[in-house]
Design a protein around this motif. Structure first.
Motif, mmCIF file in Angstrom:
data_model
loop_
_atom_site.group_PDB
_atom_site.id
_atom_site.type_symbol
_atom_site.label_atom_id
_atom_site.label_comp_id
_atom_site.label_asym_id
_atom_site.label_seq_id
_atom_site.Cartn_x
_atom_site.Cartn_y
_atom_site.Cartn_z
ATOM 1 N N GLY A 1 -1.428 1.689 -7.395
ATOM 2 C CA GLY A 1 -2.398 0.694 -6.957
ATOM 3 C C GLY A 1 -2.595 -0.379 -8.009
ATOM 4 N N ARG A 2 -2.683 0.047 -9.250
ATOM 5 C CA ARG A 2 -2.831 -0.907 -10.361
ATOM 6 C C ARG A 2 -1.617 -1.831 -10.428
ATOM 7 N N LYS A 3 -0.417 -1.252 -10.291
ATOM 8 C CA LYS A 3 0.814 -2.047 -10.342
ATOM 9 C C LYS A 3 0.856 -3.081 -9.218
ATOM 10 N N ALA A 4 0.255 -2.724 -8.053
ATOM 11 C CA ALA A 4 0.223 -3.634 -6.912
ATOM 12 C C ALA A 4 -0.896 -4.672 -7.040
ATOM 13 N N GLY A 5 -1.699 -4.575 -8.104
ATOM 14 C CA GLY A 5 -2.783 -5.520 -8.321
ATOM 15 C C GLY A 5 -4.046 -5.206 -7.540
ATOM 16 N N ALA A 6 -4.162 -3.971 -7.047
ATOM 17 C CA ALA A 6 -5.318 -3.593 -6.239
ATOM 18 C C ALA A 6 -6.452 -3.076 -7.114
ATOM 19 N N SER A 7 -7.673 -3.454 -6.780
ATOM 20 C CA SER A 7 -8.852 -2.904 -7.450
ATOM 21 C C SER A 7 -9.598 -1.928 -6.537
ATOM 22 N N PHE A 8 -9.067 -1.740 -5.318
ATOM 23 C CA PHE A 8 -9.683 -0.826 -4.356
ATOM 24 C C PHE A 8 -8.566 -0.196 -3.532
ATOM 25 N N ILE A 9 -8.391 1.114 -3.666
ATOM 26 C CA ILE A 9 -7.346 1.815 -2.914
ATOM 27 C C ILE A 9 -7.978 2.813 -1.952
ATOM 28 N N GLY A 10 -7.291 3.055 -0.843
ATOM 29 C CA GLY A 10 -7.709 4.060 0.125
ATOM 30 C C GLY A 10 -6.665 5.152 0.241
ATOM 31 N N GLU B 1 -7.568 -2.459 -0.594
ATOM 32 C CA GLU B 1 -6.507 -3.452 -0.768
ATOM 33 C C GLU B 1 -5.106 -2.835 -0.748
ATOM 34 N N HIS B 2 -5.029 -1.534 -0.910
ATOM 35 C CA HIS B 2 -3.750 -0.824 -0.886
ATOM 36 C C HIS B 2 -4.047 0.588 -0.402
ATOM 37 N N VAL B 3 -3.142 1.143 0.440
ATOM 38 C CA VAL B 3 -3.427 2.416 1.108
ATOM 39 C C VAL B 3 -2.320 3.430 0.837
ATOM 40 N N ALA C 1 -1.183 13.566 -7.730
ATOM 41 C CA ALA C 1 -0.941 12.557 -6.693
ATOM 42 C C ALA C 1 -1.995 11.458 -6.753
ATOM 43 N N LEU C 2 -3.247 11.827 -7.019
ATOM 44 C CA LEU C 2 -4.287 10.801 -7.152
ATOM 45 C C LEU C 2 -4.000 9.900 -8.352
ATOM 46 N N LYS C 3 -3.587 10.498 -9.468
ATOM 47 C CA LYS C 3 -3.238 9.698 -10.641
ATOM 48 C C LYS C 3 -2.090 8.743 -10.322
ATOM 49 N N GLU C 4 -1.126 9.219 -9.552
ATOM 50 C CA GLU C 4 -0.002 8.367 -9.164
ATOM 51 C C GLU C 4 -0.474 7.229 -8.258
#
Length: 201
Positions: free
Chosen positions: A132-141, A45-47, A124-127
């Motif tokens: 991703g959480r702030k963007a409302g994504a539950s699945f990031i790539g 949902e966010h990349v 960077a992964l933590k960021e």
């Protein structure tokens, strides 16, 4: 949250086993692009992407509906004097010969400290998780580098040896994390799908 980590497509330097790190901004080769186009990846949902061309191009090929958000911390390690060269080309260089004779060498000669690279990759992964959480994504790539994947996976699964997490171009891992645990500073993950959680073994 689910996280998909994908190593960039093959470059010309990758083909001949050159050390292609943070100083070498190679594109994905034409054959590498064709290989990526043959594959189907889960749809996040966010990349996010490393700033390096090969990762940005890979993101466009495998997550074409998203423009990636660039995270500088995902940049590949600076290999110093190894950068852009093959093992055979480096043999006879006293600094390289000393480096390969030292199994626990902590820094690439003329380049980056390995533990510092590992730390910034995980930061960077933590960021990415935070954004991703702030963007409302539950699945990031995340389209990143082989070294980046080994760094973050060995941080999440310390029981496994670092190079256990090595993947070929276009491969990667799908994992799940507990965001509440991460907010408390307890960093762990669960491999989600496939043999050992890998995609495209």
């Amino acid at each position: 949250m689910r996280i998909l980590l994908v190593r960039h497509g093959q470059t010309e330097g990758n083909k001949v086993h050159r050390f292609i790190g943070g100083r070498t901004d190679e594109p994905v080769s034409e054959s590498g692009k064709e290989e990526l186009k043959k594959r189907k990846y889960p749809r996040p949902e966010h990349v996010f992407s490393s700033p390096m061309l090969r990762c940005v191009e890979t993101s466009g090929l495998v997550f074409d509906q998203w423009k990636p958000e660039i995270l500088e911390g995902f940049r590949e390690c600076d290999f110093g004097i190894l950068e852009g060269k093959t093992h055979e080309e480096l043999l006879g260089n006293p600094r390289y010969d000393a480096f390969i004779r030292t199994p626990d060498a902590g820094t690439f000669p003329g380049g980056e400290e390995i533990e510092a690279f590992n730390r910034r990759s995980f930061e960077a992964l933590k960021e990415a998780v935070k954004r991703g959480r702030k963007a409302g994504a539950s699945f990031i790539g995340c389209t990143v580098h082989g070294g980046t994947i080994m760094a973050v996976m060995s941080a999440l699964f310390p029981e496994e040896e670092y190079y256990h997490w090595n993947v070929a171009n276009g491969e990667g891992y799908l994992l799940e994390i507990d965001e509440e645990e991460w907010e408390q500073g307890r960093y762990a993950g669960t491999l989600a799908d496939g043999a050992d959680g890998r995609i495209y073994t």
